[in-house]
Write a protein that holds these residues in place. Sequence first.
Motif, PDB file in Angstrom:
ATOM      1  N   TYR A   1       0.731  -1.200   0.081  1.00  0.00           N
ATOM      2  CA  TYR A   1      -0.056  -0.201  -0.025  1.00  0.00           C
ATOM      3  C   TYR A   1       0.798   1.228   0.245  1.00  0.00           C
ATOM      4  CZ  TYR A   1      -4.568  -2.136   0.701  1.00  0.00           C
ATOM      5  OH  TYR A   1      -5.739  -3.007   0.377  1.00  0.00           O
ATOM      6  N   ARG A   2       2.051   1.197   0.731  1.00  0.00           N
ATOM      7  CA  ARG A   2       2.798   2.354   0.727  1.00  0.00           C
ATOM      8  C   ARG A   2       3.495   2.552  -0.626  1.00  0.00           C
ATOM      9  NH1 ARG A   2       8.372   1.089   3.574  1.00  0.00           N
ATOM     10  NH2 ARG A   2       8.780   0.355   1.340  1.00  0.00           N
ATOM     11  N   ASN A   3       3.802   1.452  -1.378  1.00  0.00           N
ATOM     12  CA  ASN A   3       4.351   1.855  -2.659  1.00  0.00           C
ATOM     13  C   ASN A   3       3.363   2.013  -3.584  1.00  0.00           C
ATOM     14  OD1 ASN A   3       6.983   1.130  -1.542  1.00  0.00           O
ATOM     15  ND2 ASN A   3       7.117  -0.970  -2.114  1.00  0.00           N
ATOM     16  N   ASN A   4       2.310   1.474  -3.484  1.00  0.00           N
ATOM     17  CA  ASN A   4       1.351   1.657  -4.942  1.00  0.00           C
ATOM     18  C   ASN A   4       0.251   2.680  -4.659  1.00  0.00           C
ATOM     19  OD1 ASN A   4       2.558  -0.534  -5.944  1.00  0.00           O
ATOM     20  ND2 ASN A   4       1.022  -2.149  -5.663  1.00  0.00           N
ATOM     21  N   GLY A   5       0.178   3.180  -3.381  1.00  0.00           N
ATOM     22  CA  GLY A   5      -0.684   4.134  -2.892  1.00  0.00           C
ATOM     23  C   GLY A   5      -2.251   3.461  -2.603  1.00  0.00           C
ATOM     24  N   PHE A   6      -3.132   3.872  -1.878  1.00  0.00           N
ATOM     25  CA  PHE A   6      -4.204   3.251  -1.326  1.00  0.00           C
ATOM     26  C   PHE A   6      -5.191   2.805  -2.254  1.00  0.00           C
ATOM     27  CE2 PHE A   6      -8.095   2.433   0.623  1.00  0.00           C
ATOM     28  CZ  PHE A   6      -7.928   1.735   1.836  1.00  0.00           C
ATOM     29  N   ALA A   7      -5.614   3.982  -3.164  1.00  0.00           N
ATOM     30  CA  ALA A   7      -6.400   3.582  -4.131  1.00  0.00           C
ATOM     31  C   ALA A   7      -6.072   2.514  -5.123  1.00  0.00           C
ATOM     32  CB  ALA A   7      -6.958   4.704  -4.907  1.00  0.00           C
ATOM     33  N   ALA A   8      -4.968   2.553  -5.728  1.00  0.00           N
ATOM     34  CA  ALA A   8      -4.558   1.637  -6.541  1.00  0.00           C
ATOM     35  C   ALA A   8      -4.317   0.257  -6.064  1.00  0.00           C
ATOM     36  CB  ALA A   8      -3.150   2.161  -7.240  1.00  0.00           C
ATOM     37  N   ALA A   9      -3.815   0.402  -4.972  1.00  0.00           N
ATOM     38  CA  ALA A   9      -3.388  -0.933  -4.156  1.00  0.00           C
ATOM     39  C   ALA A   9      -4.679  -1.807  -3.734  1.00  0.00           C
ATOM     40  CB  ALA A   9      -2.609  -0.837  -2.895  1.00  0.00           C
ATOM     41  N   PHE A  10      -5.679  -0.965  -3.142  1.00  0.00           N
ATOM     42  CA  PHE A  10      -6.953  -1.562  -2.767  1.00  0.00           C
ATOM     43  C   PHE A  10      -7.680  -1.942  -4.180  1.00  0.00           C
ATOM     44  CE2 PHE A  10     -11.664  -1.078  -1.971  1.00  0.00           C
ATOM     45  CZ  PHE A  10     -11.799  -1.812  -0.815  1.00  0.00           C
ATOM     46  N   LEU A  11      -7.839  -1.218  -5.040  1.00  0.00           N
ATOM     47  CA  LEU A  11      -8.581  -1.602  -6.241  1.00  0.00           C
ATOM     48  C   LEU A  11      -7.854  -2.898  -6.929  1.00  0.00           C
ATOM     49  CD1 LEU A  11      -9.782   1.653  -7.601  1.00  0.00           C
ATOM     50  CD2 LEU A  11     -11.145  -0.050  -6.261  1.00  0.00           C
ATOM     51  N   ALA A  12      -6.397  -2.689  -7.042  1.00  0.00           N
ATOM     52  CA  ALA A  12      -5.840  -3.914  -7.692  1.00  0.00           C
ATOM     53  C   ALA A  12      -6.042  -5.214  -6.990  1.00  0.00           C
ATOM     54  CB  ALA A  12      -4.517  -3.694  -7.621  1.00  0.00           C
ATOM     55  N   ASN A  13      -6.271  -5.194  -5.740  1.00  0.00           N
ATOM     56  CA  ASN A  13      -6.502  -6.302  -5.095  1.00  0.00           C
ATOM     57  C   ASN A  13      -7.954  -7.134  -5.285  1.00  0.00           C
ATOM     58  OD1 ASN A  13      -4.295  -6.741  -3.304  1.00  0.00           O
ATOM     59  ND2 ASN A  13      -4.924  -5.404  -1.558  1.00  0.00           N
ATOM     60  N   LEU A  14      -8.738  -6.443  -5.863  1.00  0.00           N
ATOM     61  CA  LEU A  14     -10.033  -6.945  -6.388  1.00  0.00           C
ATOM     62  C   LEU A  14      -9.716  -8.073  -7.412  1.00  0.00           C
ATOM     63  CD1 LEU A  14     -12.090  -3.403  -7.198  1.00  0.00           C
ATOM     64  CD2 LEU A  14     -12.633  -5.426  -5.124  1.00  0.00           C
ATOM     65  N   GLN A  15      -8.518  -8.091  -7.914  1.00  0.00           N
ATOM     66  CA  GLN A  15      -8.482  -9.153  -9.001  1.00  0.00           C
ATOM     67  C   GLN A  15      -8.085 -10.477  -8.191  1.00  0.00           C
ATOM     68  OE1 GLN A  15      -4.320  -9.144 -10.943  1.00  0.00           O
ATOM     69  NE2 GLN A  15      -3.843  -7.223  -9.556  1.00  0.00           N
ATOM     70  N   TYR A  16      -7.736 -10.376  -6.867  1.00  0.00           N
ATOM     71  CA  TYR A  16      -7.339 -11.596  -5.897  1.00  0.00           C
ATOM     72  C   TYR A  16      -8.621 -11.948  -5.345  1.00  0.00           C
ATOM     73  CZ  TYR A  16      -2.625  -9.756  -6.929  1.00  0.00           C
ATOM     74  OH  TYR A  16      -1.538  -9.421  -7.607  1.00  0.00           O
ATOM     75  N   MET A  17      -9.931 -11.667  -5.822  1.00  0.00           N
ATOM     76  CA  MET A  17     -11.295 -12.235  -5.107  1.00  0.00           C
ATOM     77  C   MET A  17     -11.168 -13.637  -5.554  1.00  0.00           C
ATOM     78  SD  MET A  17     -12.524  -9.657  -3.135  1.00  0.00           S
ATOM     79  CE  MET A  17     -14.303  -9.979  -2.939  1.00  0.00           C
ATOM     80  N   ASP A  18     -10.746 -14.007  -6.584  1.00  0.00           N
ATOM     81  CA  ASP A  18     -10.889 -15.423  -6.860  1.00  0.00           C
ATOM     82  C   ASP A  18      -9.443 -15.895  -7.019  1.00  0.00           C
ATOM     83  OD1 ASP A  18     -13.546 -15.397  -7.217  1.00  0.00           O
ATOM     84  OD2 ASP A  18     -13.310 -14.580  -9.318  1.00  0.00           O
ATOM     85  N   VAL A  19      -9.379 -17.091  -6.659  1.00  0.00           N
ATOM     86  CA  VAL A  19      -7.776 -17.668  -6.790  1.00  0.00           C
ATOM     87  C   VAL A  19      -7.508 -18.248  -8.074  1.00  0.00           C
ATOM     88  CG1 VAL A  19      -6.532 -19.817  -5.831  1.00  0.00           C
ATOM     89  CG2 VAL A  19      -8.355 -18.976  -4.397  1.00  0.00           C
ATOM     90  N   GLU A  20      -6.373 -17.536  -8.205  1.00  0.00           N
ATOM     91  CA  GLU A  20      -5.837 -17.805  -9.705  1.00  0.00           C
ATOM     92  C   GLU A  20      -5.156 -19.246  -9.990  1.00  0.00           C
ATOM     93  OE1 GLU A  20      -2.410 -16.002 -12.559  1.00  0.00           O
ATOM     94  OE2 GLU A  20      -2.710 -15.308 -10.517  1.00  0.00           O
ATOM     95  N   GLU A  21      -5.858 -19.703 -11.149  1.00  0.00           N
ATOM     96  CA  GLU A  21      -5.319 -21.223 -11.279  1.00  0.00           C
ATOM     97  C   GLU A  21      -3.882 -21.358 -11.698  1.00  0.00           C
ATOM     98  OE1 GLU A  21      -5.828 -23.512 -15.386  1.00  0.00           O
ATOM     99  OE2 GLU A  21      -7.833 -23.415 -14.295  1.00  0.00           O
ATOM    100  N   PRO A  22      -3.281 -22.249 -11.010  1.00  0.00           N
ATOM    101  CA  PRO A  22      -1.802 -22.513 -11.037  1.00  0.00           C
ATOM    102  C   PRO A  22      -1.460 -22.642 -12.381  1.00  0.00           C
ATOM    103  CG  PRO A  22      -2.625 -23.636  -9.246  1.00  0.00           C
ATOM    104  CD  PRO A  22      -3.789 -23.231 -10.116  1.00  0.00           C
ATOM    105  N   GLN A  23      -0.241 -22.340 -12.844  1.00  0.00           N
ATOM    106  CA  GLN A  23       0.472 -22.529 -14.077  1.00  0.00           C
ATOM    107  C   GLN A  23       0.542 -23.972 -14.399  1.00  0.00           C
ATOM    108  OE1 GLN A  23       4.121 -20.727 -15.131  1.00  0.00           O
ATOM    109  NE2 GLN A  23       4.240 -21.123 -17.093  1.00  0.00           N
ATOM    110  N   GLY A  24       0.036 -24.750 -15.559  1.00  0.00           N
ATOM    111  CA  GLY A  24       0.150 -26.060 -15.696  1.00  0.00           C
ATOM    112  C   GLY A  24      -0.870 -26.901 -14.877  1.00  0.00           C
ATOM    113  N   TYR A  25      -1.903 -26.097 -14.474  1.00  0.00           N
ATOM    114  CA  TYR A  25      -2.929 -26.977 -13.739  1.00  0.00           C
ATOM    115  C   TYR A  25      -3.846 -27.752 -14.725  1.00  0.00           C
ATOM    116  CZ  TYR A  25      -7.126 -28.412 -11.103  1.00  0.00           C
ATOM    117  OH  TYR A  25      -7.879 -29.217 -10.353  1.00  0.00           O
ATOM    118  N   SER A  26      -4.282 -29.139 -14.286  1.00  0.00           N
ATOM    119  CA  SER A  26      -5.461 -29.544 -14.894  1.00  0.00           C
ATOM    120  C   SER A  26      -5.791 -30.788 -13.761  1.00  0.00           C
ATOM    121  CB  SER A  26      -4.899 -30.267 -16.342  1.00  0.00           C
ATOM    122  OG  SER A  26      -3.948 -31.239 -15.694  1.00  0.00           O
ATOM    123  N   GLU A  27      -6.760 -31.247 -13.861  1.00  0.00           N
ATOM    124  CA  GLU A  27      -7.306 -32.476 -13.025  1.00  0.00           C
ATOM    125  C   GLU A  27      -6.366 -33.334 -13.146  1.00  0.00           C
ATOM    126  OE1 GLU A  27     -11.265 -35.359 -12.649  1.00  0.00           O
ATOM    127  OE2 GLU A  27     -11.174 -33.756 -14.145  1.00  0.00           O
TER     128      GLU A  27
END
Length: 667
Positions: free
Chosen positions: A238-264
Amino acid sequence: MKGLFSKSKSRRTVAAATAVLLVVLSFLAVQGEGLQIGNLVLALFLSVLAGVLILADFHMGKVLSVIWYLVLPLQALCCMEFYTHVPWDLTAPILLLNYLFYLIWYLICAYLTGSTRWGGTVAPLLPLLFGLANYFVVQFRSSPIVPWDFYSIGTAVTVTDNYTFSISYRLLFVIIGFVYIMIQGNKTGLKIKRLPVRAGGLVVSIALMAAYVTAVKTDEVGELVGLDTTLFTPNVLYRNNGFAAAFLANLQYMDVEEPQGYSEEAAQEIASQSIAENSNNNYALTEEQPNIIVIMNEAFSDLRVYGDFSTSEPFMPFIDSLSENTIKGNLYVSVRGGNTANSEFEFLTGNTMAFMPAGSVPYQQYIKSSMPSLASWLGSLGYQTAALHPYGASGWNRDTVYPYFGFDNTYFRQDFEDVTLCRGYVDDQSAFNKLIELYENKGEGEKLFAFEVTMQNHGGYSKEYEDLFPDIRISAYDTEALQTTSVQATEKYLTLIRKTDQAFQDLVEYFETQDEKTIILMFGDHQPSDYICNAIWRLFGQDSSILQSSVDELAKGYQVPFILWANYDIPEDEVEAMSLNYLGGYLLQTAGLPMTDYQKYLDGLSEEYPVVTANFYADFKDGSLTFREWSQEEENSSLDDYRILQYNNLVDFHNRISGFFGVTEGS
């Protein structure tokens, strides 16, 4: 002179109320941080001047109003950043990115209210209030607000009574700054009279905000302006990115990102290989299953991790003295000062917060159906399983999650009768007595697994309490002049740890007299917030910045003790380092119980990576235990396989590998 000031009664009322409010806050800052003549005089002068400026009867012309309305968002940005750090920490591109948010917000307010005067008065309220909330959140849990905190507002509100919301000079001057921004906005004079223009401008402004929020979450924008993505700590981000940008950028992490190479299929291959590798491993199994009691003790930690310091009396004498049939160790967790539920998640599931979005809370975001856990596995082995928490049932969604984990019974505050309280919380003595009650009331021949999360040591140590006096004194602060509010808060915390030690002694001494084999595990969920550790850091000439000086120092801030004791013979041991995701399997292995294939996999992984947390990991590749930042992680390591398995278990649960992770409720 009379013509310089407004004759409006409402304006005079607002002017007087503003000046009085700021004067009151000024004296509250004196109460919070002591009499600092220079700061107090400046604050009082600015408080009175604010009232005078509100009364001043002048407005800017249209051209100056437009120009000044473009400057106001920058001022609001700077004030917002001043809450916790300085705005010049931001690089020029990142500053511009944050400025665009405030500018669009100011445009929305102007078109919504029909003038720059009222838009400029209303717009600063959002950063003022949001920043104020973030300021206190950082004070209490040592990390900033993240988007998913809104899921836990109810939980947060229930514990606010035990926190002291003191005013610092920094906070005071930021609030004064916002008041002056509002005054400036109120002096602009551009009106937007035509309704079609207002409506069209509002639609366009809202569309711009939607586009902004969408863009700031993308990797392309992050790379363009150089956003920090290391996630070393949320505060630094938050210090490096600023509150607004850091908070809103975190919205992309509301879902867990699929790991590289993932499949069942990839997850199944990793699981099959692990099962084959462990097929010849001889895990010693006991003939008689022991009762298992697990206590995750709120904010239980040993602050001697920062260095030895002397106290008026020992604060953990019984636990320090335990050796026979006892295993002790250094446990590394993923949270600090709060987010207790994440420690529960790691212990009960074997999953790690290292692969979850920074600051997320799986209990609230991701666990929406039955999930394999230590409870469901022990239930399949014939145990009666119970989860206990002497506080509200809905906190962190526990009343929903515990049944998903397969607990047969749950006990919350209303189920704890005839208890003693400390600061309004059920104390550890009463909490542990409930465990004894469950043991005594179980059926003959039944085996009990009880998992209890305590409340006694919960944050909020700086207030005065009739039932908590700092009996444990830090010797270096024994003079009255050194007995500040901060020091007394730390001494109250140590006094609470002493109460835990006494309650644990009574619990152990009770089970020493019982014939049924019983094993007890107690560990801390996290260390207390920085304001408790400050008094210890100062003894060694340090402050909270020490945690950012190296990954080794950072790790100390996430270290808590664990104690595993049995009323029968178990091998004594001292564990140098273990992260919480491994502890459930380690408990089963010590108790001589079968482990799930997932726990066997984790047992093997722990030999290579004994510590895996959200903030760092550790390995033995240099010949000794070495802590590393996640940015140093090697590609194609065993941790990549762990990511894939966890994703299959938690996120792609419809394709969860059958039987590998254990059993689920009803399976």
